[in-house]
Design an enzyme around this catalytic site. Structure first.
Site, PDB file in Angstrom:
ATOM      1  N   SER A   1       0.809  -1.226   0.000  1.00  0.00           N
ATOM      2  CA  SER A   1       0.000   0.000   0.000  1.00  0.00           C
ATOM      3  C   SER A   1       0.840   1.274   0.000  1.00  0.00           C
ATOM      4  CB  SER A   1      -0.945   0.017   1.198  1.00  0.00           C
ATOM      5  OG  SER A   1      -0.237   0.169   2.412  1.00  0.00           O
TER       6      SER A   1
ATOM      7  N   LYS B   1       0.962   3.989   6.825  1.00  0.00           N
ATOM      8  CA  LYS B   1       0.242   4.953   5.981  1.00  0.00           C
ATOM      9  C   LYS B   1       0.886   6.332   6.101  1.00  0.00           C
ATOM     10  CE  LYS B   1      -2.808   1.755   5.050  1.00  0.00           C
ATOM     11  NZ  LYS B   1      -2.842   1.097   3.728  1.00  0.00           N
TER      12      LYS B   1
END
Length: 228
Positions: free
Chosen positions: A88, A129
């Site tokens: 991600s 993230k």
């Protein structure tokens, strides 16, 4: 009958050295050249070796002391390492990258790469993230242009992997969020393969779920670098 006279041949005289002949004198040893460092050339080698060994030992002790001090400082302010799991954060981070985290005296800021642990859906392991917005800010996404706005300002995001597309899941199709105080809005750099704050199951994240800020990639060695 006549007598036979035995006449012995005269013995040769002892050889005499020729007159005016002198024996060569003992050669005088050449003077030892001066040492470039000014040291006495007659200093025993053993003493030199002991001196060099002592100097080397002192240098190594200094280096070891400095390394121990740096180690204490690093773990006092950082104190944790963790592996990236998944894609991600491509291209910034890759699967199995080993990260060094700052865990103490850290307040999330916009643009930081953070590791958080909050169970949502089938995900219950730490995730990595990027902080897009912090408490008190707003986030708006225009999928037609692939632009993220924070407080109405379009963000320059050179770190993303590819243009952002509209998610296929109904849980990820929101386009406007208000971030509560004490929370952050996070997204992956690989927007089209990231489960993040756009997902209703995760949403904005309370900062107490944040383990720390990623400050450095430790492994693999060829990718070692400090993260912006």
């Amino acid at each position: 009958m006549s007598e036979t006279q035995n006449t012995a041949a005269p013995l040769p005289e002892d050889p005499k050295p020729p007159e005016n002949t002198t024996l060569p004198e003992d050669p005088t040893p050449a003077e030892a050249p001066d040492q470039p460092d000014g040291s006495d050339p007659d200093t025993p080698k053993k003493k030199k070796k002991k001196s060099d060994l002592a100097n080397d030992l002192f240098t190594w002790l200094q280096a070891l002391t400095l390394a121990l001090v740096m180690l204490v400082v690093v773990f006092a302010f950082f104190g944790r390492v963790i592996n990236v799991d998944g894609v991600s954060m491509v291209p910034t981070l890759h699967h199995r990258d080993l990260l060094l985290l700052q865990c103490i005296n850290y307040e999330p800021e916009q643009g930081d790469i953070v590791v958080l642990r909050k169970q949502f859906g089938e995900i219950d392991s730490p995730i990595v993230k990027r902080v897009i917005a912090v408490g008190g800010q707003t986030v708006e996404i225009d999928y037609s242009s692939g632009t993220v706005y924070v407080d109405g300002i379009p963000q320059d995001e050179p770190y993303i992997n590819e243009p952002m597309l509209m998610p296929s899941s109904d849980k990820e199709r929101g386009n406007y969020w208000e971030v509560p105080e004490g929370s952050v809005f996070v997204m992956g750099d690989n927007r089209n393969a990231s489960a993040d704050s756009r997902n209703m199951d995760l949403g904005t994240v309370d900062t107490r779920y944040i383990i720390g800020r990623a400050v450095c990639v430790l492994l693999p060695f060829q990718d070692f670098r400090v993260l912006d």
